[in-house]
Every structure is written in structure tokens, then in C-alpha cells.
Design a protein around this motif. Structure first.
Motif, PDB file in Angstrom:
ATOM      1  N   THR A   1      49.833   3.892  22.700  1.00 54.03           N
ATOM      2  CA  THR A   1      49.190   2.435  22.426  1.00 54.03           C
ATOM      3  C   THR A   1      49.074   1.749  23.713  1.00 54.03           C
ATOM      4  O   THR A   1      49.285   1.986  24.825  1.00 54.03           O
ATOM      5  N   PRO A   2      48.225   0.594  23.464  1.00 58.98           N
ATOM      6  CA  PRO A   2      48.077  -0.133  24.677  1.00 58.98           C
ATOM      7  C   PRO A   2      49.316  -0.799  25.503  1.00 58.98           C
ATOM      8  O   PRO A   2      49.237  -0.672  26.813  1.00 58.98           O
ATOM      9  N   GLU A   3      50.402  -0.797  24.802  1.00 60.62           N
ATOM     10  CA  GLU A   3      51.662  -1.247  25.538  1.00 60.62           C
ATOM     11  C   GLU A   3      52.201  -0.151  26.282  1.00 60.62           C
ATOM     12  O   GLU A   3      52.737  -0.320  27.462  1.00 60.62           O
ATOM     13  N   GLN A   4      52.285   1.073  25.875  1.00 59.16           N
ATOM     14  CA  GLN A   4      52.687   2.467  26.417  1.00 59.16           C
ATOM     15  C   GLN A   4      52.001   2.644  27.541  1.00 59.16           C
ATOM     16  O   GLN A   4      52.055   3.181  28.470  1.00 59.16           O
ATOM     17  N   ARG A   5      50.304   2.435  27.545  1.00 56.07           N
ATOM     18  CA  ARG A   5      49.404   3.010  28.571  1.00 56.07           C
ATOM     19  C   ARG A   5      49.804   1.820  29.764  1.00 56.07           C
ATOM     20  O   ARG A   5      49.664   2.352  30.782  1.00 56.07           O
ATOM     21  N   ALA A   6      50.198   0.715  29.551  1.00 51.96           N
ATOM     22  CA  ALA A   6      50.635  -0.005  30.645  1.00 51.96           C
ATOM     23  C   ALA A   6      51.891   0.065  31.250  1.00 51.96           C
ATOM     24  O   ALA A   6      52.019  -0.412  32.586  1.00 51.96           O
ATOM     25  N   SER A   7      52.637   0.955  30.810  1.00 52.06           N
ATOM     26  CA  SER A   7      53.986   1.375  31.513  1.00 52.06           C
ATOM     27  C   SER A   7      53.763   2.296  32.644  1.00 52.06           C
ATOM     28  O   SER A   7      52.846   2.804  32.768  1.00 52.06           O
TER      29      SER A   7
ATOM     30  N   GLY B   1      52.581   5.539  30.950  1.00 48.78           N
ATOM     31  CA  GLY B   1      51.251   5.499  30.765  1.00 48.78           C
ATOM     32  C   GLY B   1      50.486   5.918  31.952  1.00 48.78           C
ATOM     33  O   GLY B   1      49.450   6.581  31.831  1.00 48.78           O
ATOM     34  N   ARG B   2      50.821   5.064  32.860  1.00 46.94           N
ATOM     35  CA  ARG B   2      50.136   5.228  34.344  1.00 46.94           C
ATOM     36  C   ARG B   2      50.152   6.807  34.875  1.00 46.94           C
ATOM     37  O   ARG B   2      48.963   7.241  35.334  1.00 46.94           O
TER      38      ARG B   2
END
Length: 639
Positions: A471-477, A480-481
Motif C-alpha cells: 500500500t502507499p503507506e507501506q511503500r513510505a516505510s 517499503g524503501r
């Protein structure tokens, strides 16, 4: 520029070497048109990840066979590409334009240069021959029964008024709307022929009838000659009938003995109530039953009356056949291929499921091994993997680049793709594929995709597979990176590996191709982009020489084919059962550090195990020696 003749120009090279750019430069000068031979650029969309040339990069040069398949096209192979590309190639040449074939899928290019693939028309014909041959064998057996029967004395005595149609008076049999035909006759129910009166009603509202003005032979003295006529007629029908689509029933009906002129003939299957086994004329209780066995019944129901009816030739049939094969494991498929076509099996790795499935598909469609069909198609050729050239003297250019420079160029290209919106493009594609997959039964959005078919094979989608699921939130973590960086790293690595694979293919399948029809390959270098104009000029000089019917001044690439590059299956038990299908690959593997390290490690383990076993054996021997005196002492005390 005026031209003397128009050759086919081919531009080879690893991804990132500059193939497309060089092809456009050649097309600009010689008024050419470009045929793309890239197995991923044929799909609509995905312009960034497949690195399609932009409209600006095309510089007004026509490009063909790009972006013409929907992304949900699951099955598309080199044969279909060949069938789509050859008409385009012919059209370009008919308009006196220079055709330029360029792309990274080298076996696509091979299919246009050499006629070495199985011809689809031959596959269809073989499938029809397979069914027709089976029907011929069974019909021949049935007619043999009739031949034996009419020669028997039982036949002569079974009919009070034995009469036969004259051999010269066999006319066509017309069928009404009662459904009589070869399928009804071959449907499995034994068919007994009987004569009925013309006034006998038919359950289907009409009657099959014999249009004949034949006179009848009723003289018993003519029985021997009449029987011989029947047998002769059987033999002639068998020999002359190539397609039994509308003749199976006709043959039997024409060979059926009758006792009255202009009587109607029917079968127990079509009009059972019309039969009269106690008819005063033509009583034929001793007629043999004629029917096809179950195997032939199944073939009859799927009999190819046209190329589109051949099992597997239609899209639906092909999909069903492929799905059945793909449901099996690679080991099962390879074992089956070894059984039906060992010659082709030894050419493929057991894990190469795609090629194994294709070979089995050909066998299932035609009833013949792929090796046999290729041998027949390539009669006179010295190698099945070569085949004749479609067009003489193609001009083949190979744009080369130093490997270290190419690696840097490819890494930079991935970074450029990311800046151009690669992740956004993959996101859109991911959700589209996810929606399509979820529409299938037992599929869910979290199911793993099949990366072995269609556009899902492209480099880039599976490398970012884990990241695209976030999800977008997980990608920002932080996690995610890490997934993103891992995807970038894997994409760069996969691209470099693919470039190595392309180079190996060019060397083995173009420069050192087996067979006699191997045109020369001329190399130009793109390592230093500052010298690009010189690279282009070298390529133009080669093309100009071909168009003038001259030999280029530039020397072609010289690569000697390895004498040990022959099929030879070897399994390395030292390296976890790794399989090699060529002798040179096996010999190279034995020299690798990995094999030597594994061999050394196994040798140490084996030696350690031997030492342990020896120590244990010595310990047991010592224990036994100690136990013997004690037992003797106990025995002495007992006495």
C-alpha cells in the motif's frame, strides 16, 4: 539513394547497444521500413519498461509489429509472430522499400531468416492425415469383413433370391433429412443393412434412397462373378477414397446386396422401425455387423473437416490443450517427451517447460514427433535447426559494445526509466492484471502470477512484484524503501544477464550456426558514443555494398563453432543434480570454481565419514575381543 537490389537488413545486438538507433539511421538513408522483432514490444502499452522507441526517436521512419497485442493475450509464440511478420516483410519489398529487421528477441529474427520452424499448414495436414489414416484402417477392416462374407457359401444360401447390382451401375446415394451420414454410421452402434419396400415409412419423415436404374443379376450361375465384383469394388473403394467425410456410409450402401430394383435402403440406426427381418424378399439375417471401435468414435466426433477443426488449431482448442499440459510438472512432461520424441528431448533442458510443452503439443496435434516433421520439412538440409534461407544474401549487422561499458549503460537506462515514470506504469499494469486474474475461478488478488507466459515474462514486473503489492503507506516505510531498492537492484541485474544471454545467442545461432546456409555477420562497435557517426558510416558501407551486389570491404565476424557443442545430457551430482544438455557446457562446468569447491567439500565430508566408520569398526572389534576372554573365564568358573 538509387539501389541496385534490396536485401533484407538485420540489426543484431544486446539490449542497450544501440540497435534501434542504428536501424533508424539506416532507414533514413535508404528509405527503409523497420520490422520490430521484440517479444515484449508487441504488447500494447508498457512503453517504458519494454523500452519502445518514441515517435521522436523514430524520426519519421515506419515501424511495424509494435503494440498490436492486448496484454491479456496469454499464448503467443514465435510461429504466430512469423506468420504475422512475413506478410509485412513481403509488402515492404513489393513497394521497393528496404526492410530492416531489428529487435532483441533473436529467435524471432531467426524465424524470418530461416525456414526452420514447423510449418503450421504442415501441422494441420498432419493432423488431418492422422485422423484420416485411422478412419481408413478401420473402414478397410470393415470392408474386409464384407468381402469375406460375400465370398462365403453362407451368404449364397442365406438369400432365396440372391441378386446383386451390376458393377457398372453404382450411382450416387442421396440422403434426405433423416440425419444419415458418416457421423451417424460411425457413432458406435453396429449398423445392419436391410432392404425395405419403397412404401415403408421412415420415422424421420423421409427416406434415403438409391438413385439407380440398375438391372439385377439373379442367375445363380453368375454368383461367383458377382462375388468377385463385390470384392474388387471393396478394394477399389479403399484405394481411391482419401477423405471419408461423406463416403463412409455410401460405400457400404453401394456394396449392399439387394433383391429388388429401385428399393429403398435404410439403417437400423436411422429408422429402426422400418426394418423387417422377415421380409419375403432380400432376407439378410446373416449380414455381419459393421461398426467402428470406441477410439475411432472419439476421433470421428472431433474429426478435422477443415483446418480450423483440427484439434488444437483453434484458439479454444489450443488453450485447452496448453492448459492440460501446463497443469503437469516439468518432470512429468519431460518424461513423456523422452518417450514420444527422444531426439527432441535431448535438445532441451528438463526445466525448459515452454519448449517441452511445444514439442508435446505438436505430437498431440499430428500424431508424429516434432523431429520427424522437421526432418520431412527440411529434406536436403544438413541440420534440423538450420533450414533454408527464406531470402538469399541477407545483410546482417551486429552492433557490439564492451561489456563493462554496456553494464554501466544498462544501469543508467534503468535509472532513466524510473525518472520517466516506470513505477506508475507498473502500478497501472499490476492492477489491470490483478483484475483479470481475479475474474478466473479460484483466483484471488493475492495469488502469485504465472510469469512464464505472455507479457508477464517481461523483465521488470516480477522484479518489482513484492513492492507493487504494498500500500502507499507501506511503500513510505523503511521496509517499503528496502523493497524498492531491492527491485531496482534485481531489475539491473536481470537486464545485464539478459544482455549476456543475447550475446551468447548471437554467437552460437548466427555467427556459428550449424548447417550450410549461414550468411556472414558484420560487426560495428558502439562502445564509444563519441564515435557514433563513424559506427553508422561503417554500417552504411556494408549495406551499400550489399545493395550493389558487391562483397563489403569489412571482414565478417569469424567464430568457429565448438566441435564439442553437441547434445549430451549430463547430471552433476556434486552440484545438487544440475543438468547440462550439451557436452561443451558440461566440460566448462567441470572447470568452474563452484564445481571444484563443491567437489572439495564433498571429498572432505566423504573422508571424514570414512574415518568415522573406520574408528567405529575398530571400536567394535576391540569390544568383541574383550568380550571373548570374559566369556571363557565365566565358562571355566562354571565347570
Amino acid at each position: 539513394m538509387a539501389t541496385g537490389r534490396l536485401p533484407i537488413v538485420v540489426v543484431l545486438g544486446a539490449t542497450g547497444a544501440g540497435k534501434s538507433k542504428l536501424a533508424v539511421e539506416i532507414a533514413k538513408i535508404f528509405c527503409g521500413e523497420i520490422i520490430s522483432a521484440d517479444s515484449m514490444q508487441i504488447y500494447k502499452g508498457l512503453d517504458i519498461i519494454t523500452n519502445k522507441v518514441t515517435e521522436e526517436e523514430k524520426m519519421g521512419c515506419p515501424h511495424h509489429l509494435m503494440s498490436y497485442l492486448d496484454v491479456d493475450t496469454k499464448y503467443y509464440n514465435v510461429v504466430e509472430f512469423r506468420d504475422a511478420a512475413l506478410p509485412v516483410l513481403s509488402d515492404i519489398m513489393s513497394r521497393k522499400k528496404l526492410p530492416i529487421i531489428v529487435g532483441g528477441t533473436n529467435y524471432y529474427i531467426e524465424s524470418l531468416l530461416w525456414d526452420f520452424l514447423i510449418d503450421k499448414r504442415m501441422t494441420v495436414n498432419k493432423a488431418k492425415e492422422k485422423v484420416a489414416s485411422s478412419r481408413h484402417d478401420h473402414l478397410k477392416s470393415d470392408l474386409t469383413v464384407w468381402s469375406s462374407f460375400v465370398k462365403s457359401s453362407a451368404y449364397c444360401s442365406s438369400s432365396p433370391s440372391p441378386g446383386l447390382l451390376q458393377a457398372s451401375s453404382f450411382d450416387t446415394i442421396s440422403h434426405g433429412s433423416d440425419g444419415l451420414g458418416d457421423k451417424s454410421f460411425a457413432s458406435g452402434t453396429p449398423c445392419r443393412i436391410s432392404s425395405v419396400s419403397a412404401s415403408t415409412p421412415c420415422a424421420h419423415g423421409s427416406q434415403p434412397h438409391l438413385n439407380s436404374t440398375a438391372s439385377l443379376r439373379t442367375n445363380p450361375s453368375d454368383m461367383d462373378s458377382n462375388n468377385d465384383i463385390i470384392v474388387s469394388r471393396c478394394q477399389r473403394e479403399i484405394s481411391k477414397t482419401a477423405d471419408y467425410t461423406n463416403t463412409d456410409l455410401d460405400i457400404v450402401l453401394r456394396l449392399c446386396p439387394n433383391t429388388a430394383d429401385n428399393t429403398n435402403i435404410t439403417t437400423s440406426r436411422a429408422c429402426p422401425e422400418a426394418l423387417d427381418s422377415n421380409a419375403s424378399t432380400g432376407q439378410l439375417q446373416n449380414l455381419p455387423n459393421i461398426g467402428f471401435n470406441n477410439d475411432l468414435q472419439q476421433r470421428e466426433h472431433s474429426r478435422p473437416d477443415s483446418p480450423g477443426d483440427v484439434p488444437g488449431s483453434s484458439d479454444k482448442g489450443l488453450d485447452e490443450m496448453l492448459n492440460e499440459l501446463l497443469a503437469k510438472s516439468s518432470a512429468e512432461l519431460y518424461a513423456e517427451l523422452e518417450r514420444v520424441d527422444p531426439e527432441v528431448a535431448k535438445l532441451h533442458h528438463p526445466n525448459n517447460k515452454r519448449k517441452i510443452v511445444r514439442a508435446l503439443q505438436v505430437y498431440l496435434q499430428t500424431g508424429q514427433p516434432m523431429s520427424s516433421i522437421l526432418r520431412e520439412q527440411h529434406q536436403g538440409q544438413d541440420h534440423l535447426k538450420s533450414g533454408p534461407l527464406r531470402c538469399p544474401n541477407p545483410c546482417i549487422l551486429w552492433i557490439k559494445c564492451d561489456s563493462a561499458v554496456l553494464d554501466q549503460r544498462l544501469d543508467s537506462r534503468v535509472d532513466d526509466m524510473l525518472e520517466r515514470g516506470l513505477i506508475s506504469e507498473l502500478d497501472t499494469f499490476y492492477h489491470k492484471i490483478q483484475t483479470m486474474e481475479s475474474q478466473h475461478a479460484s483466483s484471488s488478488p493475492d495469488d502469485n502470477f504465472d510469469y512464464t507466459h505472455g507479457v508477464l515474462q517481461m523483465i521488470g514486473f516480477k522484479e518489482f512484484g513484492s513492492y507493487l503489492k504494498l500500500t502507499p503507506e507501506q511503500r513510505a516505510s523503511e521496509e517499503g524503501r528496502k523493497e524498492f531498492e531491492q527491485g531496482v537492484s534485481q531489475l539491473k541485474l536481470a537486464t545485464r544477464k539478459y544482455a549476456r544471454k543475447q550475446l551468447k545467442w548471437i554467437q552460437n545461432r548466427f555467427c556459428a550456426r550449424p548447417g550450410s546456409n549461414v550468411p556472414p555477420v558484420y560487426a560495428v562497435d558502439s562502445t564509444d558514443l563519441k564515435q557514433w557517426n563513424q559506427t553508422v558510416q561503417e554500417a552504411l558501407d556494408v549495406v551499400t555494398a550489399f545493395m550493389q551486389g558487391k562483397t563489403p570491404e569489412k571482414e565478417p565476424v569469424s567464430i568457429t563453432r565448438k566441435l564439442n557443442a553437441v547434445p549430451a545430457r549430463n547430471v552433476c551430482n556434486v552440484c545438487a543434480g544440475q543438468i547440462f544438455i550439451r557436452l561443451d557446457e558440461w566440460q566448462e562446468h567441470l572447470k568452474t570454481k563452484k564445481h571444484k569447491h563443491n567437489l572439495k567439500s564433498i571429498t572432505k565430508q566423504r573422508q571424514k565419514l570414512c574415518d568415522t566408520l573406520e574408528a567405529r569398526a575398530a571400536q567394535l572389534a576391540s569390544t568383541q575381543q574383550t568380550a571373548v576372554p570374559e566369556s571363557q573365564a565365566d565358562k571355566t568358573e562354571g565347570e
